[in-house]
Design a protein around this motif. Structure first.
Motif, PDB file in Angstrom:
ATOM      1  N   PHE A  14       0.747  -1.225  -0.374  1.00 53.93           N
ATOM      2  CA  PHE A  14       0.186   0.470  -0.100  1.00 53.93           C
ATOM      3  C   PHE A  14       0.761   0.931  -0.175  1.00 53.93           C
ATOM      4  N   SER A  30      -5.083   2.752  -5.487  1.00 56.17           N
ATOM      5  CA  SER A  30      -3.938   1.800  -5.093  1.00 56.17           C
ATOM      6  C   SER A  30      -4.245   1.251  -3.150  1.00 56.17           C
ATOM      7  N   GLN A  31      -3.692   2.271  -2.994  1.00 53.50           N
ATOM      8  CA  GLN A  31      -4.129   2.118  -0.919  1.00 53.50           C
ATOM      9  C   GLN A  31      -6.046   2.338  -0.923  1.00 53.50           C
ATOM     10  N   GLY A  32      -6.584   1.678  -0.237  1.00 58.84           N
ATOM     11  CA  GLY A  32      -7.728   1.640   0.386  1.00 58.84           C
ATOM     12  C   GLY A  32      -7.747   3.235   0.734  1.00 58.84           C
ATOM     13  N   TYR A 119      -5.672 -10.316   3.930  1.00 55.16           N
ATOM     14  CA  TYR A 119      -5.716  -8.834   4.814  1.00 55.16           C
ATOM     15  C   TYR A 119      -4.098  -9.040   5.443  1.00 55.16           C
ATOM     16  N   ASN A 168     -11.410  -7.972   1.899  1.00 57.68           N
ATOM     17  CA  ASN A 168     -10.402  -6.997   1.295  1.00 57.68           C
ATOM     18  C   ASN A 168      -9.321  -8.239   0.832  1.00 57.68           C
ATOM     19  N   TYR A 199     -15.821  -3.892   6.707  1.00 59.08           N
ATOM     20  CA  TYR A 199     -16.397  -3.028   5.537  1.00 59.08           C
ATOM     21  C   TYR A 199     -18.038  -3.203   5.810  1.00 59.08           C
ATOM     22  N   LYS A 230     -13.635   3.500   7.409  1.00 64.45           N
ATOM     23  CA  LYS A 230     -14.445   3.136   6.283  1.00 64.45           C
ATOM     24  C   LYS A 230     -15.569   3.484   6.262  1.00 64.45           C
ATOM     25  N   PHE A 315     -13.625  -2.030  -3.303  1.00 68.41           N
ATOM     26  CA  PHE A 315     -13.312  -2.599  -4.326  1.00 68.41           C
ATOM     27  C   PHE A 315     -13.023  -3.367  -5.119  1.00 68.41           C
ATOM     28  N   ARG A 362      -6.312  -4.780  -7.952  1.00 66.97           N
ATOM     29  CA  ARG A 362      -7.893  -4.035  -7.259  1.00 66.97           C
ATOM     30  C   ARG A 362      -7.740  -2.911  -6.831  1.00 66.97           C
TER      31      ARG A 362
HETATM   32  N1  GLN Z   1      -6.582  -1.276   3.721  1.00 67.08           N
HETATM   33  C1  GLN Z   1      -6.109  -0.040   3.406  1.00 67.08           C
HETATM   34  C2  GLN Z   1      -6.006  -1.162   1.881  1.00 67.08           C
HETATM   35  O1  GLN Z   1      -6.398  -2.181   1.841  1.00 67.08           O
HETATM   36  C3  GLN Z   1      -4.820   0.286   3.568  1.00 67.08           C
HETATM   37  C4  GLN Z   1      -4.201   0.458   4.898  1.00 67.08           C
HETATM   38  C5  GLN Z   1      -2.378   0.108   4.694  1.00 67.08           C
HETATM   39  O2  GLN Z   1      -2.036   0.834   4.021  1.00 67.08           O
HETATM   40  N2  GLN Z   1      -2.590  -0.240   5.794  1.00 67.08           N
HETATM   41  O3  GLN Z   1      -5.495  -0.680   0.256  1.00 67.08           O
END
Ligand code: GLN
Ligand code: PMP
Length: 382
Positions: A14, A30-32, A119, A168, A199, A230, A315, A362
Motif C-alpha cells: 500500500f 491503489s491504497q484503500g 489482509y 479485502n 467493511y 471506512k 474495491f 484491485r
Molecule cells: N486497508 C487499506 C487497503 O487495503 C490499506 C491500509 C494500509 O495502508 N495499511 O488498501
C-alpha cells in the motif's frame, strides 16, 4: 547483531504503490482510502471538542458516550444487545484491534487459519505472538470458502480462524449459512474466531451483511472488529473497535492497555456526537458506494479489463488477461502506473502462494466522480 523477528516483511504494497503514484503523478486507485472528506459535521465536532478541552487520555476501554453509540448501532444493525462496559473496546484503528486480539489468544506454537488472499497485517501479528499461520486459499473465481480445505487445515494446534467479510481485496461476502457451517465445524474444538468486519456497511445489491454479532453461537468465541475509518470516510483517524464477550474482552484489554492504552480523545467525542445525531449515516452507505461502483463499472464496460461487480467493500477486482497476459500482477500494476497513469494493487501480494496464472489487480473506487471518470478513461485506453 539482532535477529529480525519479521525477516520476510518489507514495506507494505500500500505504501509502495501510493509512493509510486505520487512520484509519477498517477491517479491513485491503489491504497484503500477516499479522495473526499468525511461529513462536515463530524469534522467540525473534532475542532469543537479540542476547543472544549477534551484533550487528555480517554478511558482505556473507550469513551463511554462512544461505546454507547456503538452498542446502539449493533442493536439496530444486528439485533444483539452488547454490554457497553464489558463487551466493547475502542482502539486506535482496526489494525491495533486485530493485533491485540491475536496477542490475546496466541501462544507459541499455536496455529491460526487465514484465508488467502488475506489482509497483510494478520500473518505478521501471528508471527510476533510466536504462532504460525496456515494459509487456506479461497476458491476462485468467487473467493468462496473451500470447506474441505478448511477442514483439512485444522489440527489440534489450531487456536484461531480469521475471517474477513466483506473481503479485502475481492469484495466477496460470507453468508449466514457459511457462518452456520463454520460454527458446526469448530463446535467441539477449542478454536476462537476473529471476524474482521471493517467493511460491514459496504454491502451492495440489497444484500444484508452477515455479521458474527448476529450469530449467537459464534459470537460466544469471537472478537469482532470494525473501523470508523471506512464507515465515516476518515481512514487517517485510525479509530476502530472490537466487540467480544466479557471474558474475552477482559483478556484483550490486558493487551490493549499496554499497546496503546486508549484511542484519541477528541476523535472519540466527535464520533459519539455524529453517531447520535446521524444514525442513518450507516444505512445510507450502501447506496452511496454502490453508485460509485456502478458508475465506475459502467465506464469500464468497453475496456479490455474483465470483471464481476464487487459484492462489498470499496474495491473492484479487474482481470487483465486480455491485455498483458505476459506480465505478472506486480509488473502489471507498475506498468499501469508508469505507462497509463493509474495506480492499482496487485492481488498476489495478499497470498502466501498465489496461483501462477493470477491476472488480477484491485482498484479502489472510494473516489470522487471526477477521479473515477478520469481513471476509467485512462483504463479504457489500455
Ligand atoms: N486497508 C487499506 C487497503 O487495503 C490499506 C491500509 C494500509 O495502508 N495499511 O488498501
Ligand atoms: N482490515 C481490513 C480488511 C482492512 O482493509 C483494513 C483497512 N486498511 C483494516 C483491517 C485496518 O483498518 P484501520 O485503518 O482502522 O486500522
Amino acid at each position: 547483531m539482532f535477529t529480525s523477528k519479521l525477516p520476510e516483511v518489507g514495506t507494505t504494497i500500500f505504501t509502495r504503490m501510493s509512493q509510486l503514484a505520487a512520484q509519477t503523478g498517477a491517479l491513485n486507485l491503489s491504497q484503500g482510502f477516499p479522495d473526499f472528506d468525511g461529513p462536515q459535521a463530524l469534522r467540525d465536532a473534532v475542532g469543537r471538542h479540542i476547543a472544549a478541552g477534551h484533550n487528555q487520555y480517554a478511558a482505556m476501554t473507550g469513551l463511554p458516550a462512544l461505546r454507547e453509540q456503538i452498542a446502539a448501532k449493533i442493536a439496530r444493525s444486528y439485533g444483539r444487545q452488547v454490554n457497553v462496559d464489558s463487551e466493547i473496546t475502542v482502539t486506535p484503528g482496526a489494525t491495533q484491534a486485530i493485533f491485540c486480539a491475536i496477542q490475546t489468544l496466541i501462544h507459541a506454537g499455536d496455529e491460526v487459519v487465514v484465508f488467502d488472499p488475506s489482509y497483510d497485517s494478520y500473518d505478521p501479528a501471528v508471527q510476533l505472538a510466536g504462532g504460525r499461520c496456515v494459509h487456506v486459499p479461497l476458491a476462485l473465481p468467487d473467493f468462496a470458502i473451500d470447506w474441505q480445505r478448511l477442514s483439512d487445515a485444522l489440527s489440534p494446534r489450531t487456536r484461531l480462524i480469521i475471517i474477513n467479510s466483506p473481503h479485502n481485496p475481492s469484495g466477496a461476502l460470507i453468508s449466514a449459512a457459511d457462518l452456520d457451517r463454520l460454527a458446526a465445524l469448530i463446535r467441539d474444538r477449542n478454536i476462537y474466531l476473529l471476524s474482521d468486519e471493517v467493511y460491514e456497511h459496504l454491502v451492495f445489491d440489497g444484500v444484508r451483511h452477515a455479521s458474527v454479532l448476529a450469530h449467537d453461537e459464534l459470537y460466544q468465541r469471537a472478537f469482532v472488529v470494525s473501523s470508523f475509518g471506512k464507515t465515516y470516510h476518515v481512514t487517517g483517524w485510525k479509530t476502530g473497535y472490537v466487540v467480544a464477550p466479557p471474558a474475552l474482552t477482559a483478556e484483550l484489554r490486558k493487551v490493549h492497555q499496554f499497546v496503546s492504552f486508549c484511542g484519541v480523545t477528541p476523535l472519540q467525542w466527535a464520533l459519539a456526537d455524529f453517531m447520535g445525531e446521524q444514525p442513518q449515516h450507516v444505512d445510507e452507505l450502501p447506496a452511496f458506494y454502490q453508485a460509485k461502483r456502478d458508475l465506475f463499472c459502467d465506464l469500464l464496460a468497453d475496456s479490455r479489463f474483465t470483471f464481476t461487480r464487487t459484492a462489498g467493500t470499496y474495491f473492484q477486482l479487474a482481470d487483465y488477461s486480455a491485455i498483458r497476459p505476459d506480465l505478472d500482477d506486480v509488473a502489471m500494476a507498475e506498468w499501469l502506473t508508469r505507462e497509463h497513469g493509474v495506480a492499482t494493487i496487485p492481488v498476489s501480494v495478499f497470498y502466501q502462494q498465489a496461483p501462477k496464472d493470477l491476472r488480477l489487480v484491485r482498484l479502489c473506487f472510494a473516489k470522487r466522480e471526477e477521479t473515477l471518470r478520469q481513471a476509467a478513461e485512462k483504463l479504457s485506453a489500455v
